[in-house]
Design a protein around this motif. Structure first.
Motif, short mmCIF file in Angstrom:
data_model
loop_
_atom_site.label_atom_id
_atom_site.label_comp_id
_atom_site.label_asym_id
_atom_site.label_seq_id
_atom_site.Cartn_x
_atom_site.Cartn_y
_atom_site.Cartn_z
N LEU A 239 0.83 -1.20 0.00
CA LEU A 239 0.00 0.00 0.00
C LEU A 239 0.87 1.25 0.00
N ASP A 240 0.38 2.30 -0.67
CA ASP A 240 0.89 3.65 -0.42
C ASP A 240 -0.31 4.55 -0.18
N PRO A 241 -0.71 4.70 1.09
CA PRO A 241 -1.82 5.61 1.38
C PRO A 241 -1.47 7.06 1.06
N ILE A 282 3.97 -1.03 3.56
CA ILE A 282 3.13 0.18 3.55
C ILE A 282 4.05 1.40 3.45
N GLU A 283 3.82 2.18 2.39
CA GLU A 283 4.62 3.40 2.19
C GLU A 283 3.85 4.60 2.73
N ASP A 284 4.57 5.55 3.28
CA ASP A 284 3.93 6.73 3.87
C ASP A 284 2.65 6.36 4.62
N PRO A 285 2.75 5.42 5.56
CA PRO A 285 1.57 5.09 6.36
C PRO A 285 1.16 6.28 7.22
N GLY A 309 9.48 5.08 3.87
CA GLY A 309 9.38 6.54 3.96
C GLY A 309 9.59 7.18 2.60
N ASP A 310 8.55 7.87 2.13
CA ASP A 310 8.64 8.61 0.86
C ASP A 310 8.69 10.11 1.20
N ASP A 311 7.51 10.72 1.42
CA ASP A 311 7.47 12.15 1.74
C ASP A 311 8.34 12.49 2.96
N ILE A 332 13.22 3.01 2.61
CA ILE A 332 13.10 4.35 2.00
C ILE A 332 12.75 4.22 0.53
N LEU A 333 11.84 5.10 0.09
CA LEU A 333 11.55 5.20 -1.34
C LEU A 333 12.58 6.16 -1.93
N VAL A 334 13.15 5.78 -3.05
CA VAL A 334 14.18 6.62 -3.66
C VAL A 334 13.68 7.14 -5.01
N LYS A 335 13.55 8.47 -5.08
CA LYS A 335 13.10 9.13 -6.31
C LYS A 335 14.17 10.14 -6.71
N VAL A 336 14.77 9.92 -7.87
CA VAL A 336 15.90 10.76 -8.26
C VAL A 336 15.57 12.25 -8.27
N ILE A 385 11.39 -2.27 -6.94
CA ILE A 385 11.12 -1.09 -7.75
C ILE A 385 9.62 -0.84 -7.75
N LYS A 386 9.27 0.45 -7.75
CA LYS A 386 7.86 0.84 -7.85
C LYS A 386 7.74 1.66 -9.11
N THR A 387 7.08 1.12 -10.10
CA THR A 387 6.98 1.88 -11.35
C THR A 387 5.65 1.67 -12.06
ZN ZN Z 1 4.52 7.61 -1.99
#
Ligand code: ZN
Ligand code: PGA
Length: 421
Positions: A239-241, A282-285, A309-311, A332-336, A385-387
């Motif tokens: 999940l990513d709420p 669960i991302e950014d719960p 952890g994203d945001d 951790i979510l990694v977004k370039v 990977i989340k894509t």
């Molecule tokens: Zn997210």
């Protein structure tokens, strides 16, 4: 050495302008990279520079960032050794001079950073994943495939943003893609049979008019079973709420459901869902500002569930350190484009791995045909990977690139599967 740098304004998957850059080296090698763009952005992301001219692209033009690449940035990096990624990136960071890359634009800087790496890889006749990760780069990531879209990525009343499936039981990446595609199409048929529309959201997942997480999870679970897979063994649910999006005044405001939950109730709700469904991640719960909530949930569920952890981290090594020291999240979510250079991205990945935090390489909801993150996922060996979903070329482009990488690695390829890292 870098010989020529050229940027242009192109379109992303939402039809908004974004920056694409070409970097050419003196030996003629060329690298090209395009920059993605988020919709549910973290408050502390590097700044995506937009022109703000309402007469053009509704203010979203990026001609200022493009001009920065073709002018100041080109002047600064031409002549530098393209293999010295750290120097290229430090030069742009210094030139920008701001804390958030807001003067030149993180979109300008990232385009050049990634294009330089690709040009250097090409000069070495190496695929990008091997240039980044060396001969040991052979771990194919488990994809988190976002088959139901809500939140800021769809106009349905679903409060949670992403409902994903992870084919952890597949033996290869190509098989994971097959499994995902089968579940995606089974889900489409069962949504249609139940009278729901099957249009897709920004990341290519279905966006039916659900309100509760239970409705979405029920359909996802049945689609897994009807496709002949064992939930929890062959496929887990992620999940990513995107909880920062609906956290207001100290409460979680479920607008779609038409109710509010206190921090405690929100945590109970997530823990309850994780108990009733085969949820592995669960991302950014919790919201980026709700650190106390993050700590409580991590203490409560961090042993059983991956908490990404994203945001809250924004791919920033210092924010990640706060999490490691403060005992919140375990991945951790990694977004370039949250941080703006390849060097900083790799430093964050490294710090996470050293601390035992898992890493999920990620796209943005606004993407392009650029597939750099597929190579980066293999290059850093993060295993996840989340894509996006199994539709829309901006999403499938990354899956297709990973299929090619797996083929190229042949017998050496290892699919992360249940092992991750
Ligand atoms: Zn997210
Ligand atoms: P974004 O969302 O790319 O729209 O910011 C993706 C995410 O929250 O993971």
């Amino acid at each position: 050495a870098v010989n020529r740098v050229r940027a242009r304004q192109i379109l992303d998957s939402r039809g908004n302008p974004t920056v694409e850059a070409d970097v050419e080296l003196s030996d003629g090698s060329v690298g090209r990279a395009a920059v993605p763009s988020g919709a549910s952005t973290g408050a502390n992301e590097a700044v995506e520079l937009r022109d703000g001219d309402p007469a053009r692209f509704h203010g979203k033009g990026v001609t200022t960032a493009v001009a920065a690449v073709n002018g100041e940035i080109a002047d600064a990096v031409i002549g530098l050794d393209a293999e010295d990624q750290a120097l290229i990136d430090a030069t742009m960071i210094d030139l920008d001079g701001s804390k958030d890359k807001g003067r030149l634009g993180a979109n300008a800087i990232l385009a050049v950073s990634l294009a330089t790496a690709k040009a250097a890889a090409s000069a070495h006749r190496q695929p990008l994943y091997r240039y980044v990760g060396g001969v040991g780069a052979r771990l194919l990531p488990v994809p988190m495939m976002n088959i139901i879209n809500g939140g800021a990525h769809a106009d349905n009343p679903l409060d949670f943003q992403e409902f994903m499936i992870a084919p952890v039981g597949a033996r290869t990446f190509a098989e994971a893609v097959r499994v995902g595609s089968e579940v995606f199409h089974t889900l489409k048929a069962s949504l249609a049979a139940a009278g729901h529309h099957t249009n897709v959201g920004d990341e290519g997942g279905f966006a039916p008019a659900f309100t509760t997480a239970d409705e979405a999870l029920g359909f996802v679970l049945r689609a897994i079973e009807e496709s002949g897979y064992e939930p929890g063994t062959d496929i887990t649910i992620c999940l990513d709420p995107a909880s920062s999006e609906f956290y207001r005044g100290g409460v979680y405001d479920y607008v779609g459901e038409g109710r509010q939950r206190s921090v405690e109730e929100h945590i109970d709700h997530l823990v309850d869902l994780a108990a009733r469904y085969p949820i592995s991640s669960i991302e950014d719960p919790m919201a980026e500002d709700d650190i106390a909530g993050w700590q409580r949930l991590t203490a409560l569920a961090g042993e059983r569930v991956q908490l990404v952890g994203d945001d809250v981290f924004c791919t920033d090594v210092d924010r990640l350190r706060d999490g490691i020291e403060g005992g919140y999240a375990n991945a951790i979510l990694v977004k370039v484009n949250q941080i703006g250079t390849l060097t900083e991205t790799l430093a964050t990945v490294d710090a996470a791995h050293k601390a035992g935090y898992r890493v999920v390489m990620s796209h943005r909801s606004g993407e392009t045909e650029d597939t750099t993150i597929a190579d980066l996922a293999v290059g850093v060996g993060c295993g996840q990977i989340k894509t996006g979903s199994l539709s829309r070329s901006d999403r499938t482009a990354k899956y297709n690139q990973l299929i090619r990488i797996e083929e190229e690695l042949g017998d050496r390829a290892v699919y992360a599967g249940r092992g991750t890292r």
